[in-house]
Design an enzyme around this catalytic site. Structure first.
Site, PDB file in Angstrom:
ATOM      1  N   LYS A   1       0.843  -1.201   0.000  1.00  0.00           N
ATOM      2  CA  LYS A   1       0.000   0.000   0.000  1.00  0.00           C
ATOM      3  C   LYS A   1       0.870   1.239   0.000  1.00  0.00           C
ATOM      4  CE  LYS A   1      -4.120   1.856   0.385  1.00  0.00           C
ATOM      5  NZ  LYS A   1      -3.783   2.859  -0.631  1.00  0.00           N
TER       6      LYS A   1
ATOM      7  N   SER B   1      -7.825   4.972   4.081  1.00  0.00           N
ATOM      8  CA  SER B   1      -7.687   4.237   2.818  1.00  0.00           C
ATOM      9  C   SER B   1      -8.045   2.762   3.036  1.00  0.00           C
ATOM     10  CB  SER B   1      -6.266   4.349   2.278  1.00  0.00           C
ATOM     11  OG  SER B   1      -6.066   5.566   1.601  1.00  0.00           O
TER      12      SER B   1
ATOM     13  N   THR C   1      -6.005  12.495   6.798  1.00  0.00           N
ATOM     14  CA  THR C   1      -4.645  12.657   7.333  1.00  0.00           C
ATOM     15  C   THR C   1      -4.611  13.802   8.336  1.00  0.00           C
ATOM     16  OG1 THR C   1      -3.747  11.851   5.234  1.00  0.00           O
ATOM     17  CG2 THR C   1      -2.211  12.900   6.745  1.00  0.00           C
TER      18      THR C   1
ATOM     19  N   LYS D   1       4.636   2.084   8.691  1.00  0.00           N
ATOM     20  CA  LYS D   1       3.455   2.880   9.036  1.00  0.00           C
ATOM     21  C   LYS D   1       2.197   2.023   9.102  1.00  0.00           C
ATOM     22  CE  LYS D   1       3.075   6.886   7.060  1.00  0.00           C
ATOM     23  NZ  LYS D   1       2.802   7.938   6.057  1.00  0.00           N
TER      24      LYS D   1
ATOM     25  N   ASN E   1      -3.433  19.750   1.429  1.00  0.00           N
ATOM     26  CA  ASN E   1      -4.533  18.968   1.995  1.00  0.00           C
ATOM     27  C   ASN E   1      -4.341  18.708   3.483  1.00  0.00           C
ATOM     28  OD1 ASN E   1      -5.417  15.925   2.728  1.00  0.00           O
ATOM     29  ND2 ASN E   1      -6.952  16.868   1.422  1.00  0.00           N
TER      30      ASN E   1
ATOM     31  N   LYS F   1       5.406   2.461  -2.701  1.00  0.00           N
ATOM     32  CA  LYS F   1       5.350   3.875  -3.086  1.00  0.00           C
ATOM     33  C   LYS F   1       5.666   3.960  -4.574  1.00  0.00           C
ATOM     34  CE  LYS F   1       4.600   7.848  -0.921  1.00  0.00           C
ATOM     35  NZ  LYS F   1       3.598   8.047   0.144  1.00  0.00           N
TER      36      LYS F   1
END
Length: 411
Positions: free
Chosen positions: A66, A344, A185, A90, A216, A102
């Site tokens: 992810k 997510s 977030t 994470k 954001n 990533k």
């Protein structure tokens, strides 16, 4: 120290505290797969342009890999490797059933039209579609990408594999995106900050905040902190910085930024040098922009009690040591900004179930996950007599190492 070296250093310190087997340690550090593809597209003027796309799939011991996809002119292999590794730790800290990945394309999205961005996204997806998937690797938005980018990836991927909304997260709600995802977030930053302050008998109300970055994450964090009674006294973005010791009007600043594509010129405070923002005196400093902004050159000048790492890898290891000696508490990025990947996960679950949650449920579950992750991190701090960063890293690395061994690593 670049991002990959710094991340690997933190991992190795955690591995030492955990007394990991040296062969297992090496195995956990090496990415599962590194992908590099050429993406050639016709520009609007008829010329051809080529861009290099990357996807680093770091680890899948705990579940599908992810991580975000960023469009930025400085995207390069070391940075993508570092961020993929950080995602592995994470997701483990958040205790959601994912690994880490990533990706990115080396381009300047501001110089590309919407149609050029769509063509680039679709070509990139064509090159990697057989290496991502609902139970393999699930991309999400990152710097320079957004829900529209995810909609293009979803559509292109579905041409090969059938309609698959769970292949990406951070999608538009109309295509199966989760309510509450945009603020996730920033909301996670609020919940993490509340947990840290509560440890010291404090709350958000009455605390003075300085936030670097008004994208954001920074804008949502500022809005939610203000709603909770905090006072945001200074903010910066790529256009400038503004300060008001009595507290900025965040609602007006959001409107100004949207209308003027940045906070420059906002008349609700005094313009200050963006380079001095990190050294403004405050109770809580929130870097929510790029990595490596807190380093040995400015660490001694930082005047705050708490740093909440809303950005990825904003603090260099050298700065970590300096700030630690000054008594500054740093809540590390792999916990502080995990709200996005946590929601997510909720989106992915909703897509697989075919059942949409309301926003109240999303936010309540996010608070539960963030608060639990903070408690788990503190337990590791006590067990290994370490600071918050090593508490988070030992928590994440230990969970991944255990999953790796349980799945038959030595087989």
């Amino acid at each position: 120290m670049n991002a990959l070296a710094a991340t690997s250093r933190n991992f190795k310190q955690a591995a030492k505290l955990l007394a990991l087997d040296s062969k297992l340690e090496k195995s956990l550090l090496i990415p599962f797969r590194e992908i590099k593809v050429e993406c050639t597209i016709p520009k609007d003027d008829g010329t051809l342009a080529s861009y290099v796309g990357f996807r680093v799939q770091h680890d899948n011991a705990r579940g599908p890999m992810k991580g975000g996809i960023r469009y930025h002119h400085e995207v390069e292999p070391d940075e993508v490797n570092a961020l993929a590794q950080l995602m592995t730790w994470k997701t483990a800290v958040a205790n959601i059933p994912y690994g880490g990945a990533k990706g990115g394309i080396g381009c300047n999205p501001g110089e590309l039209s919407i149609s050029e961005l769509e063509r680039l996204t679709r070509v990139f997806t064509q090159k990697i579609h057989d290496l991502i998937g609902i139970h393999t690797d699930v991309p999400a938005p990152d710097m320079g990408t957004n829900s529209q980018t995810m909609a293009w990836i979803l559509d292109e991927y579905s041409k090969f594999h059938g309609y698959s909304p769970a292949v990406v997260t951070g999608k538009p709600v109309d295509l199966g995106g989760s309510l509450g995802r945009d603020a996730a977030t920033g909301r996670g930053v609020l919940f993490a900050t509340e947990a840290l302050l509560a440890e010291h008998g404090k709350g958000i109300a009455g605390q003075r905040f300085v936030i670097q970055g008004f994208g954001n994450v920074g804008s949502w964090a500022a809005q939610l902190i203000t709603e909770a009674g905090g006072k945001v006294i200074a903010i910066s973005d790529v256009t400038g910085a503004v300060k008001n010791v009595n507290g900025l009007d965040i609602a007006q600043l959001v409107k100004h930024s949207a209308q003027n594509r940045g906070i420059k010129g906002f008349n609700g405070g005094d313009a200050i040098d963006p380079n001095s923002l990190l050294t403004e005196e405050c109770d809580v400093l929130i870097p929510a922009a790029l990595g490596g902004v807190i380093n040995k050159d400015n660490a001694n000048d930082i005047k705050t009690k708490y740093i909440i790492e809303a950005a990825n890898h904003p603090t260099d290891p050298e700065a970590d040591e300096i700030l630690s000696k000054k008594g500054v508490l740093i809540l590390p990025d792999i916990l502080a900004n995990s709200g996005g990947v946590t929601v997510s996960y909720f989106e992915w679950v909703q897509n697989i179930q075919g059942f949409m949650w309301n926003e109240e449920k999303v936010n309540a579950e996010l608070r539960t996950y963030m608060t639990r992750a903070f408690g788990d991190m503190k337990q590791m701090c006590r067990s290994h007599n370490c600071d918050l960063r090593m508490g988070a890293f030992t928590l994440g690395v230990n969970r991944v190492a255990r999953a790796t061994v349980l799945r038959g690593w030595e087989a």
